[in-house]
Write an enzyme that holds these catalytic residues in place. Structure first.
Site, PDB file in Angstrom:
ATOM      1  N   PRO A 140      68.935  77.008  72.400  1.00 15.10           N
ATOM      2  CG  PRO A 140      68.695  77.760  70.203  1.00 15.10           C
ATOM      3  CD  PRO A 140      68.157  77.951  71.601  1.00 15.10           C
ATOM      4  CB  CYS A 141      73.777  76.400  74.335  1.00 15.32           C
ATOM      5  SG  CYS A 141      73.204  77.797  75.325  1.00 15.32           S
TER       6      CYS A 141
END
Length: 190
Positions: A140-141
């Site tokens: 989850p950048c």
């Protein structure tokens, strides 16, 4: 052989999905999901996968593929994702694992992730690791922001980042977050 050159020699299956954030695609090796993208249409998504997996033999998955149904969970931030085939440097993988520990609905800064992995002066390198991430949503950048809380860039577009964060905030609840298991099995090639 590096992770990328090993991947180039592999047969990699892919499939398309409908998600709350729009159309998406995932690709996987025998070790797990190796790429996932969110985009406008199937042609653009296939170009994204091809760009993320240079030289790989991309093959459409059959309807009965177990990986096809497993990988659909990549695009739900509240479900445990299938095994991931992370390929990057040791530093990149450390950043990606730290991001997977950030719960849906929360954000962290580049600096806080750098501190979390024991490299407090490496905030810019954390940003570079995020840019190199091939697996949208499951790694989850989109949950990383600047130190002042403002949004930064995102490989799959700022509108997608905003949509993902809004969805997670809207759908997050204490009960749901307490049962969340977002730590997939990870295969790492550096």
């Amino acid at each position: 052989m590096t992770g990328e050159s090993a991947m180039a020699a592999e047969r990699i299956e892919y499939a398309f999905y409908d998600t709350p954030f729009g159309r998406a695609a995932a690709a996987w090796t025998g070790r797990g999901a190796c790429a996932a993208a969110v985009g406008a249409d199937d042609k653009a998504l296939l170009r994204m996968l091809s760009g993320a997996l240079p030289g790989a033999a991309l093959v459409p998955a059959g309807k009965g593929s177990i990986h096809r149904s497993e990988c659909e969970t990549l695009f739900d931030p509240f479900l445990a994702s299938p095994p991931l085939d992370l390929r990057g440097t040791g530093f990149q993988v450390a950043v990606w694992k730290a991001l997977m520990a950030v719960p849906p609905g929360r954000t962290e800064s580049y600096a806080s992730i750098a501190r979390a992995i024991g490299r407090p002066s490496s905030a810019r390198a954390v940003a570079a690791a995020c840019a190199a991430n091939r697996i949208a949503v499951a790694v989850p950048c989109h949950r990383i922001v600047r130190s002042d809380g403002s949004l930064s860039g995102y490989r799959w577009g700022s509108d997608t980042k905003k949509a993902l964060l809004a969805y997670e905030r809207r759908e997050a609840s204490p009960a749901r977050a307490s049962t969340l298991s977002r730590k997939p099995a990870v295969s790492v090639l550096t």
